[in-house]
Design an enzyme around this catalytic site. Structure first.
Site, short mmCIF file in Angstrom:
data_model
loop_
_atom_site.label_atom_id
_atom_site.label_comp_id
_atom_site.label_asym_id
_atom_site.label_seq_id
_atom_site.Cartn_x
_atom_site.Cartn_y
_atom_site.Cartn_z
CE LYS A 9 -3.83 -2.02 2.43
NZ LYS A 9 -4.91 -2.09 3.55
CE1 TYR A 49 -9.27 -2.99 0.66
CE2 TYR A 49 -8.48 -0.77 -0.24
CZ TYR A 49 -8.36 -2.06 0.32
OH TYR A 49 -7.19 -2.32 1.00
CB THR A 91 -6.79 -5.84 9.92
OG1 THR A 91 -7.13 -6.74 8.92
CG2 THR A 91 -7.20 -4.38 9.36
CG ASN A 112 -3.48 -2.16 6.96
OD1 ASN A 112 -3.41 -1.82 5.99
ND2 ASN A 112 -4.39 -3.13 7.34
CG HIS A 115 -5.46 -6.03 0.17
ND1 HIS A 115 -6.71 -6.20 0.85
CD2 HIS A 115 -5.68 -7.01 -1.06
CE1 HIS A 115 -7.50 -6.90 0.04
NE2 HIS A 115 -6.97 -7.31 -0.97
CD GLU A 126 -8.87 -9.13 -3.36
OE1 GLU A 126 -7.43 -9.65 -3.26
OE2 GLU A 126 -9.48 -8.73 -2.42
P1 CMP Z 1 -7.41 -4.50 3.96
O1 CMP Z 1 -6.56 -5.99 3.84
O2 CMP Z 1 -6.62 -4.02 2.64
O3 CMP Z 1 -8.75 -4.92 3.58
C1 CMP Z 1 -9.63 -3.94 4.01
C2 CMP Z 1 -8.92 -2.74 4.76
O4 CMP Z 1 -10.06 -1.74 5.39
C3 CMP Z 1 -7.87 -3.15 5.67
O5 CMP Z 1 -7.14 -3.80 5.00
C4 CMP Z 1 -7.65 -2.14 6.38
O6 CMP Z 1 -6.70 -1.49 5.90
C5 CMP Z 1 -8.99 -1.41 6.51
N1 CMP Z 1 -9.62 -1.39 7.82
C6 CMP Z 1 -10.46 -2.38 8.32
N2 CMP Z 1 -10.95 -2.13 9.52
C7 CMP Z 1 -10.70 -0.81 9.58
C8 CMP Z 1 -11.07 0.09 10.62
N3 CMP Z 1 -11.61 -0.11 11.66
N4 CMP Z 1 -10.40 1.46 10.71
C9 CMP Z 1 -9.81 1.71 9.53
N5 CMP Z 1 -9.50 0.93 8.48
C10 CMP Z 1 -9.71 -0.49 8.45
#
Ligand code: CMP
Length: 135
Positions: A9, A49, A91, A112, A115, A126
């Site tokens: 990311k 998403y 996550t 984070n 993904h 995807e």
């Molecule tokens: P990802 O694996 O990219 O899939 C969905 C994304 O939503 C996740 O990683 C996080 O980056 C984001 N995400 C999930 N839960 C939260 C949350 N409570 N607050 C902010 N971002 C979130």
């Protein structure tokens, strides 16, 4: 052989972590079979998403994932989907296991670093979205 879609990311790309992150997967015997840098549009991000639309963090998520280029890759290997998820960690980096990418490098639940596909169905969806030339 199983495949998973991985996104390194914007936060990780900005911190010059592409090489380090790819090494985690390669060190576990996984192969990088596709790789591309891309600054995604809001429209494209909303397709990726789609399942999160309407959630409290959705707007923040779209803003973050579109803010600067990311690195999209397809990772291949036996049990690739679960292997990548284990390497990435939870996550929320505070809850991620020691030694995982998110524990080491992620700032918070939103920024984070990575993904990855969470099931066979999402991997197919995807990979088709990000690398339609593979169909
Ligand atoms: P990802 O694996 O990219 O899939 C969905 C994304 O939503 C996740 O990683 C996080 O980056 C984001 N995400 C999930 N839960 C939260 C949350 N409570 N607050 C902010 N971002 C979130």
């Amino acid at each position: 052989m199983e495949r998973s879609l991985v996104l390194i990311k914007p936060d990780a790309v900005e911190k010059n972590l592409i090489g380090k992150i790819i090494s985690f997967y390669e060190n576990e015997g996984l192969k990088i079979v596709e790789l591309r840098m891309q600054k995604v549009s809001e429209g494209f991000a909303s397709k990726h998403y789609a399942e999160h639309k309407g959630k409290s963090f959705y707007e923040e998520l779209i803003k973050f994932i579109t803010r600067s280029p990311l690195c999209a890759l397809v990772v291949e290997g036996e049990g690739a989907i679960q292997k990548v998820r284990k390497i990435n960690g939870a996550t929320n980096p505070e809850k991620a296991e020691e030694g995982t990418i998110r524990r080491l490098y992620a700032l918070d639940k939103s920024k984070n670093c990575v993904h990855s596909s969470d099931s066979t169905e999402s991997a197919i969806r995807e990979i088709n979205l990000w690398f339609p030339e593979l169909i």
